[in-house]
Design a protein around this motif. Structure first.
Motif, mmCIF file in Angstrom:
data_model
loop_
_atom_site.group_PDB
_atom_site.id
_atom_site.type_symbol
_atom_site.label_atom_id
_atom_site.label_comp_id
_atom_site.label_asym_id
_atom_site.label_seq_id
_atom_site.Cartn_x
_atom_site.Cartn_y
_atom_site.Cartn_z
ATOM 1 N N TRP A 30 0.840 -1.213 0.000
ATOM 2 C CA TRP A 30 0.000 0.000 0.000
ATOM 3 C C TRP A 30 0.868 1.253 0.000
ATOM 4 O O TRP A 30 0.616 2.212 -0.727
ATOM 5 N N ILE A 31 1.940 1.248 0.797
ATOM 6 C CA ILE A 31 2.833 2.406 0.859
ATOM 7 C C ILE A 31 3.559 2.577 -0.482
ATOM 8 O O ILE A 31 3.680 3.699 -1.020
ATOM 9 N N LEU A 32 4.066 1.464 -1.009
ATOM 10 C CA LEU A 32 4.788 1.555 -2.275
ATOM 11 C C LEU A 32 3.878 2.039 -3.403
ATOM 12 O O LEU A 32 4.282 2.837 -4.270
ATOM 13 N N ARG A 33 2.599 1.572 -3.446
ATOM 14 C CA ARG A 33 1.668 1.969 -4.471
ATOM 15 C C ARG A 33 1.296 3.439 -4.315
ATOM 16 O O ARG A 33 1.165 4.176 -5.303
ATOM 17 N N THR A 34 1.088 3.875 -3.071
ATOM 18 C CA THR A 34 0.712 5.274 -2.815
ATOM 19 C C THR A 34 1.824 6.224 -3.237
ATOM 20 O O THR A 34 1.586 7.271 -3.852
ATOM 21 N N LEU A 35 3.071 5.874 -2.874
ATOM 22 C CA LEU A 35 4.203 6.737 -3.202
ATOM 23 C C LEU A 35 4.735 6.484 -4.604
ATOM 24 O O LEU A 35 5.654 7.202 -5.061
ATOM 25 N N GLN A 36 4.155 5.474 -5.298
ATOM 26 C CA GLN A 36 4.561 5.124 -6.664
ATOM 27 C C GLN A 36 6.069 4.871 -6.742
ATOM 28 O O GLN A 36 6.801 5.440 -7.543
ATOM 29 N N ILE A 37 6.513 3.997 -5.806
ATOM 30 C CA ILE A 37 7.936 3.652 -5.741
ATOM 31 C C ILE A 37 8.117 2.238 -6.242
ATOM 32 O O ILE A 37 7.402 1.324 -5.831
ATOM 33 N N ASN A 38 9.093 2.055 -7.132
ATOM 34 C CA ASN A 38 9.434 0.717 -7.630
ATOM 35 C C ASN A 38 10.947 0.555 -7.527
ATOM 36 O O ASN A 38 11.704 1.081 -8.348
ATOM 37 N N LEU A 39 11.379 -0.117 -6.459
ATOM 38 C CA LEU A 39 12.799 -0.225 -6.163
ATOM 39 C C LEU A 39 13.371 -1.502 -6.745
ATOM 40 O O LEU A 39 12.766 -2.578 -6.682
ATOM 41 N N SER A 40 14.563 -1.364 -7.285
ATOM 42 C CA SER A 40 15.295 -2.533 -7.765
ATOM 43 C C SER A 40 15.943 -3.234 -6.587
ATOM 44 O O SER A 40 16.061 -2.668 -5.495
ATOM 45 N N PRO A 41 16.383 -4.477 -6.757
ATOM 46 C CA PRO A 41 17.050 -5.188 -5.654
ATOM 47 C C PRO A 41 18.252 -4.426 -5.105
ATOM 48 O O PRO A 41 18.504 -4.466 -3.897
ATOM 49 N N GLU A 42 19.007 -3.730 -5.992
ATOM 50 C CA GLU A 42 20.165 -2.977 -5.511
ATOM 51 C C GLU A 42 19.745 -1.830 -4.614
ATOM 52 O O GLU A 42 20.342 -1.583 -3.558
ATOM 53 N N LEU A 43 18.661 -1.104 -5.033
ATOM 54 C CA LEU A 43 18.178 0.009 -4.214
ATOM 55 C C LEU A 43 17.584 -0.477 -2.892
ATOM 56 O O LEU A 43 17.716 0.189 -1.863
ATOM 57 N N GLU A 44 16.933 -1.623 -2.934
ATOM 58 C CA GLU A 44 16.405 -2.183 -1.683
ATOM 59 C C GLU A 44 17.530 -2.488 -0.704
ATOM 60 O O GLU A 44 17.416 -2.220 0.509
ATOM 61 N N PHE A 45 18.629 -3.015 -1.225
ATOM 62 C CA PHE A 45 19.780 -3.311 -0.360
ATOM 63 C C PHE A 45 20.347 -2.034 0.242
ATOM 64 O O PHE A 45 20.674 -1.978 1.429
ATOM 65 N N VAL A 46 20.456 -0.979 -0.627
ATOM 66 C CA VAL A 46 20.954 0.311 -0.132
ATOM 67 C C VAL A 46 20.002 0.881 0.920
ATOM 68 O O VAL A 46 20.424 1.441 1.943
ATOM 69 N N PHE A 47 18.698 0.754 0.672
ATOM 70 C CA PHE A 47 17.690 1.260 1.604
ATOM 71 C C PHE A 47 17.809 0.546 2.954
ATOM 72 O O PHE A 47 17.767 1.168 4.016
ATOM 73 N N TYR A 48 17.926 -0.775 2.882
ATOM 74 C CA TYR A 48 18.124 -1.553 4.109
ATOM 75 C C TYR A 48 19.348 -1.054 4.873
ATOM 76 O O TYR A 48 19.304 -0.779 6.087
ATOM 77 N N GLY A 49 20.465 -0.932 4.156
ATOM 78 C CA GLY A 49 21.715 -0.524 4.795
ATOM 79 C C GLY A 49 21.630 0.868 5.387
ATOM 80 O O GLY A 49 22.132 1.127 6.485
ATOM 81 N N ALA A 50 20.976 1.800 4.636
ATOM 82 C CA ALA A 50 20.873 3.181 5.119
ATOM 83 C C ALA A 50 20.073 3.246 6.420
ATOM 84 O O ALA A 50 20.476 3.925 7.380
ATOM 85 N N LEU A 51 18.913 2.546 6.478
ATOM 86 C CA LEU A 51 18.103 2.587 7.698
ATOM 87 C C LEU A 51 18.799 1.895 8.870
ATOM 88 O O LEU A 51 18.724 2.342 10.019
ATOM 89 N N ILE A 52 19.504 0.795 8.571
ATOM 90 C CA ILE A 52 20.222 0.092 9.642
ATOM 91 C C ILE A 52 21.302 0.986 10.245
ATOM 92 O O ILE A 52 21.408 1.141 11.458
ATOM 93 N N VAL A 53 22.104 1.607 9.380
ATOM 94 C CA VAL A 53 23.174 2.490 9.863
ATOM 95 C C VAL A 53 22.591 3.708 10.566
ATOM 96 O O VAL A 53 23.072 4.132 11.629
ATOM 97 N N LEU A 54 21.527 4.302 9.962
ATOM 98 C CA LEU A 54 20.928 5.503 10.534
ATOM 99 C C LEU A 54 20.412 5.253 11.942
ATOM 100 O O LEU A 54 20.756 5.982 12.890
#
Length: 370
Positions: A30-54
């Motif tokens: 629902w969040i991804l559809r609302t924000l119209q976000i389509n992340l590739s596996p590489e971006l998902e990995f970066v997103f995971y890493g960014a939130l973990i470090v943050l």
């Protein structure tokens, strides 16, 4: 060192929170559809890493502030709870648990609501409301709850048969009585136990038995006879009386005096010391140990006489002062008769003039009746 370990642990908690948040965001269609976000596996990995470090850094950096806040909160709670009675805490916690259990049962009905967010809001609300009511209501009604428990206890006691009441009372009253050497040698403890005024168990420490044995083996004939008399009294108590007698092996190697050991044992067993030793009586009383003094009991049950009363006594010897004579009652109470020397050897009617109570006993002063 402990704070450093806690800070690292808090940082690890931040990493776990970041992982959980990233997982929740990336798996929520629902969040991804609302924000119209389509992340590739590489971006998902970066997103995971960014939130973990943050979140790991946030939790690690903010730990001192969190620790300071927790300390302040602890002080506030301690200050607010300082005057709170323990019974209020117990009632509050018990009521809170009951309130939350009831809220959990009611919240099952909210899961049937087709609109999820309404069911969630109602569930949270019912938990808060019933939790608060469950915590505060028992405290406000504390007196009524205590009164109800007391009434219930009285009703149960009223329905208990008389025989069981007496047995329970006897069981509760059976405080250990520790015998010291002097009271055993004295021998009057046997007669007192025989009358039933002393409730058991009688406790004989092993160090008291050892002292009696040493006295019995003494080269002094008087001491030897006293020690043997004490052992005979113990044997009579065990064989002729129904009272419970216990021999305890507990000893205190760091203490040498028998009286000090006896006081320590009385404290450890919450018992009372049976003695006729004046010094032991005082020492034990100062240290908060209950003492049953045979001499005080004997003085308490002596016949009461008042000034002006008449009595017939046998004058047996002269007194310390000129003209005095001395007589004795059956219980050993001394009577000093003024101007009674000429009546020595005869039974004479005397008038009581005064009574003197001392630590050793009672002394009566009298004069011949004219």
């Amino acid at each position: 060192m402990i704070q450093k370990i806690l800070r690292v642990s808090f940082g690890i908690v931040g990493i776990l929170v970041g992982m959980a948040l990233a997982n929740m965001l990336l798996t929520n269609t629902w969040i991804l559809r609302t924000l119209q976000i389509n992340l590739s596996p590489e971006l998902e990995f970066v997103f995971y890493g960014a939130l973990i470090v943050l979140f790991g850094l946030i939790f690690f950096i903010l730990f001192p502030l969190m620790l300071k806040g927790v300390k302040k909160l602890t002080k506030v709670v301690e200050a607010s709870m300082e005057n709170v009675r323990l019974i209020d805490v117990g009632l509050g916690i018990g009521g809170l648990v009951i309130g939350l259990v009831i809220a959990m049962l009611i919240s099952f009905a909210f899961t049937q609501i087709p609109i999820p967010w309404i069911g969630g809001i109602l569930t949270i609300s019912i938990y808060i409301v019933l939790g608060y009511i469950g915590f505060s209501l028992p405290i406000k009604k504390r007196e009524d709850i205590i009164q109800a428990f007391q009434n219930n206890k009285r009703e149960k006691e009223a329905n208990v048969p008389v025989g069981q009441k007496r047995a329970a009372k006897k069981k509760n009253a059976a405080i250990p009585k520790l015998l010291d050497t002097s009271v055993i040698i004295d021998g009057r403890i046997f007669d007192i136990c025989k009358t039933g005024f002393i409730e058991g168990p009688l406790v004989i420490p092993v160090f008291v038995l050892n002292e009696l044995q040493l006295i019995s083996d003494s080269s002094d004939e008087l001491k030897r006879n006293r020690g043997r008399r004490g052992l005979d009294i113990l044997n009579k108590i065990q064989t002729d009386l129904e009272i419970e007698v216990q021999v305890t092996e507990e000893d205190f190697e760091d203490t040498h005096e028998v009286d000090s050991k006896l006081v320590k044992l009385a404290k450890a067993t919450k018992g009372k010391i049976l003695t006729n030793d004046y010094n032991l009586n005082k020492v034990a009383t100062v240290q908060g140990v209950d003492v049953l003094n045979i001499n005080e009991l004997a003085n308490a049950v002596k016949p009461i006489v008042l000034p002006g009363e008449e009595m017939k006594v046998l004058l047996v010897k002269g007194g310390k002062e000129n003209g005095q004579a001395v007589a004795y009652l059956d219980d050993g109470t001394m009577i000093v008769v003024e101007n009674g020397r000429k009546y020595i050897g005869t039974t004479t009617t005397v008038l009581v003039t005064s009574i003197l109570q001392t630590a050793a006993g009672r002394m009566i002063f009298a004069k011949p009746k004219k």
